[in-house]
Scaffold this motif. Structure first.
Motif, mmCIF file in Angstrom:
data_model
loop_
_atom_site.group_PDB
_atom_site.id
_atom_site.type_symbol
_atom_site.label_atom_id
_atom_site.label_comp_id
_atom_site.label_asym_id
_atom_site.label_seq_id
_atom_site.Cartn_x
_atom_site.Cartn_y
_atom_site.Cartn_z
ATOM 1 N N SER A 1 0.770 -1.120 -0.047
ATOM 2 C CA SER A 1 0.091 -0.040 -0.185
ATOM 3 C C SER A 1 0.852 1.274 0.183
ATOM 4 O O SER A 1 0.497 2.358 -0.733
ATOM 5 C CB SER A 1 -1.016 -0.002 1.114
ATOM 6 N N ASN A 2 2.020 1.375 0.815
ATOM 7 C CA ASN A 2 2.616 2.684 0.771
ATOM 8 C C ASN A 2 3.453 2.597 -0.481
ATOM 9 O O ASN A 2 3.388 4.068 -0.722
ATOM 10 C CB ASN A 2 3.935 2.209 2.017
ATOM 11 N N ASN B 1 0.769 3.836 -3.326
ATOM 12 C CA ASN B 1 0.160 5.319 -2.854
ATOM 13 C C ASN B 1 1.433 6.174 -3.199
ATOM 14 O O ASN B 1 0.905 7.424 -3.759
ATOM 15 C CB ASN B 1 -0.208 5.293 -1.530
ATOM 16 N N TRP C 1 0.836 6.563 -6.902
ATOM 17 C CA TRP C 1 -0.258 7.060 -7.660
ATOM 18 C C TRP C 1 -0.417 8.586 -7.105
ATOM 19 O O TRP C 1 -0.994 9.148 -8.025
ATOM 20 C CB TRP C 1 -1.450 6.372 -6.458
ATOM 21 N N ARG C 2 0.315 9.248 -5.981
ATOM 22 C CA ARG C 2 0.369 10.627 -5.983
ATOM 23 C C ARG C 2 0.996 11.091 -7.192
ATOM 24 O O ARG C 2 0.307 12.195 -7.796
ATOM 25 C CB ARG C 2 1.198 11.013 -4.881
ATOM 26 N N ILE D 1 -4.688 -1.330 -0.108
ATOM 27 C CA ILE D 1 -4.324 -0.102 -0.709
ATOM 28 C C ILE D 1 -5.444 0.846 -0.496
ATOM 29 O O ILE D 1 -5.168 2.211 -0.215
ATOM 30 C CB ILE D 1 -4.130 -0.234 -2.169
ATOM 31 N N PHE E 1 -5.350 4.670 1.281
ATOM 32 C CA PHE E 1 -6.027 6.029 0.669
ATOM 33 C C PHE E 1 -6.802 6.578 1.559
ATOM 34 O O PHE E 1 -6.891 7.746 1.844
ATOM 35 C CB PHE E 1 -7.171 5.451 -0.567
ATOM 36 N N LYS F 1 -4.774 8.435 4.274
ATOM 37 C CA LYS F 1 -4.306 9.719 3.781
ATOM 38 C C LYS F 1 -4.956 11.117 3.914
ATOM 39 O O LYS F 1 -4.444 11.811 4.005
ATOM 40 C CB LYS F 1 -3.907 9.748 2.142
ATOM 41 N N PHE G 1 -6.289 11.090 -3.239
ATOM 42 C CA PHE G 1 -6.678 9.685 -2.754
ATOM 43 C C PHE G 1 -8.362 9.734 -2.573
ATOM 44 O O PHE G 1 -8.591 9.128 -1.579
ATOM 45 C CB PHE G 1 -6.017 9.137 -1.793
#
Length: 500
Positions: A164-165, A168, A171-172, A200, A204, A207, A213
């Motif tokens: 996930s980290n 992400n 994804w940013r 994941i 989000f 965050k 997200f």
């Protein structure tokens, strides 16, 4: 002249699919080709030439592909292939597709399930598909984690939080590169993505950043959400589909006697009550007694009757068909499509030895996370009130009843499990086929079941195997319409919102 300038010039000659352009600080609205919604000086290095993609005999449309870093939590890059939609209702949303494995490439979903061009096993070349998900939504296929598909490097993850980290962080960057701040985000996938996606999605949510997200829902098909002793309860499915297996009477008597001794079907019968029992039954442990490891004996017997037995789709038979994805390996044929150098060059990735799945590169010590149904999945349901779990009846890897038993032992939004039997129909409207206007080529009518309670929808598909978009594209398309809010329920009989 830059690539962007050449494309801009060409756009003034042909502009047959014009849509509203996104504003861009570098390329003006006057100069920007309207059919390329996301093209800018920042994104042009990712632009894919859709008019001349290797071995595809038609224009695949606007798309962008390449690598973006997953740092600081990772130390490499993830591959993506992004397809914008011409559907005006998709303007401010983006859908993610993730394959499972662990270690399987999401390009499998693109090429053989729901992408803008479809190349199924045993066919001569790619074809258009009216059930392409980018008819509904902007969609991006991502090879994650590192070491999967076209994402280079060695995996450094030990659990789903690591995944996930790293995702992400990637994804940013993706949101910023394509100027999608504030877009609604939906995450979809299948199989082991039943682990990836809830973790994941939880990342989000944590965050607390709706610019990057802005999670609005998830869909997981035939998912890994619990321990195998719950998901792989095999004898009940064998009995239901006994005519497909065609195993002899001696074997059937023996396997059912062992099932009764081990309490496997007994557990399902007790768990699958609505509402669930107050004292939920203990799950049998088939590894405690070799006689209880019935799944392995059933699949071995099935392969004697049908040497091409496919646990992902019960009704498959010999011979294995040539497969451009290279699965199974016996049917790889003349080559694996995404291992071609011209394909990799077109996708802006360095030359690599692509393989569909490679579990060895992911969790070197095994995935140390608890199953998602026992971890983040209830939280994701409560945060979005928009979660779909889909399941194919012909899947003999994970079983429909095992997934339902998992749901009945899960608590979300103030109650445990479904309170009512999940038996309402999954209705897919009839629509003209694209190959033949007189053929309903995606499957229509009542194709399964669909039930919603407290933000969770469970939908089964009668004739589908492990990969619902591959085996029942009409049903998968309809499920996506529900996730995106285009329809109110899977009992809705309104028309498809296809963009043809």
């Amino acid at each position: 002249m830059t690539l962007l300038s050449l494309i801009v010039a060409a756009a003034f000659v042909s502009n047959s699919h014009a849509t509203t352009s996104k504003s861009n600080p570098v390329v003006s609205e006057v100069d920007k080709p309207k059919e390329f919604q996301f093209l800018s000086n920042v994104t042009e290095k990712f632009f894919v030439n859709g008019t001349n993609f290797p071995l595809v005999p038609f224009d695949i449309g606007e798309s962008y592909a390449g690598l973006l870093p997953n740092t600081p939590h990772g130390d490499s890059k993830l591959f993506f292939w992004f397809f914008p939609s011409l559907n005006p209702t998709a303007k401010n949303e983006i859908t993610i597709w993730l394959q499972g494995g662990p270690g399987c490439s999401s390009l499998d979903g693109l090429l053989q399930e729901n992408g803008p061009f479809l190349w199924q096993s045993g066919t001569y070349q790619p074809v258009r598909i009216m059930y392409s998900w980018n008819n509904l939504t902007n969609i991006v296929y991502i090879d994650q984690h590192v070491g999967t598909g076209l994402s280079p490097g060695k995996s450094m993850v030990n659990n789903e939080v690591d995944i996930s980290n790293q995702f992400n962080d990637f994804w940013r960057r993706f949101i910023d590169i394509f100027d999608m701040q504030g877009y609604k985000v939906y995450i979809t996938g299948e199989s082991y993505a039943g682990m990836y996606i809830p973790y994941i999605a939880e990342g989000f949510i944590n965050k607390n950043d709706t610019e990057h997200f802005n999670l609005k829902g998830i869909q997981i098909n035939d998912p890994t959400i619990n321990e195998l002793n719950v998901l792989a309860n095999a004898v009940a499915t064998l009995n239901h589909f006994s005519s497909i297996f065609s195993l002899n009477e001696t074997f059937m008597k023996d396997i059912n006697a062992r099932d009764e001794k081990c309490g496997l079907t007994k557990f399902l019968n007790e768990a699958l009550t609505y509402p669930p029992p107050k004292n939920f039954p203990a799950t049998p442990n088939p590894w405690s007694d070799p006689d209880c490891l019935v799944w392995y004996d059933i699949t071995a017997a099935a392969q004697l009757v049908n040497p091409c037995f496919n646990m992902y789709h019960l009704t498959d038979f010999c011979p294995f068909l040539l497969d451009p994805m290279g699965f199974p390996s016996l049917a790889a044929g003349p080559g694996i499509y995404f291992n071609r150098s011209d394909v990799q060059k077109a996708l802006h990735v360095p030359s690599t030895n692509y393989s569909l799945c490679d579990e060895t590169v992911i969790f070197s010590n095994g995935d140390r996370s608890v199953p998602s149904a026992l971890g983040p999945l209830p939280k994701v349901i409560e945060a979005t009130n928009n979660v779909i779990i889909g399941h194919g009846w012909f899947d003999f890897l994970f079983f429909l009843n095992g997934t339902l038993a998992t749901i009945q032992n899960m608590t979300w939004n103030g109650a445990q499990g479904f309170q009512y039997p999940p038996t309402e129909p999954l209705i897919v409207p009839y629509t003209q086929g694209q190959v033949d206007p007189n053929t309903w080529d995606g499957g229509s009518g009542v194709l399964g079941t669909a039930h919603t309670e407290r933000g969770l929808t469970f939908s089964s598909v009668y004739r589908s195997g492990h990969e619902i978009p591959q085996y029942a594209p009409g049903a998968a398309y309809r499920q996506l319409e529900l996730l995106l809010g285009r329809i109110k329920s899977l009992q809705d009989t309104g028309p498809f919102t296809t963009q043809q």
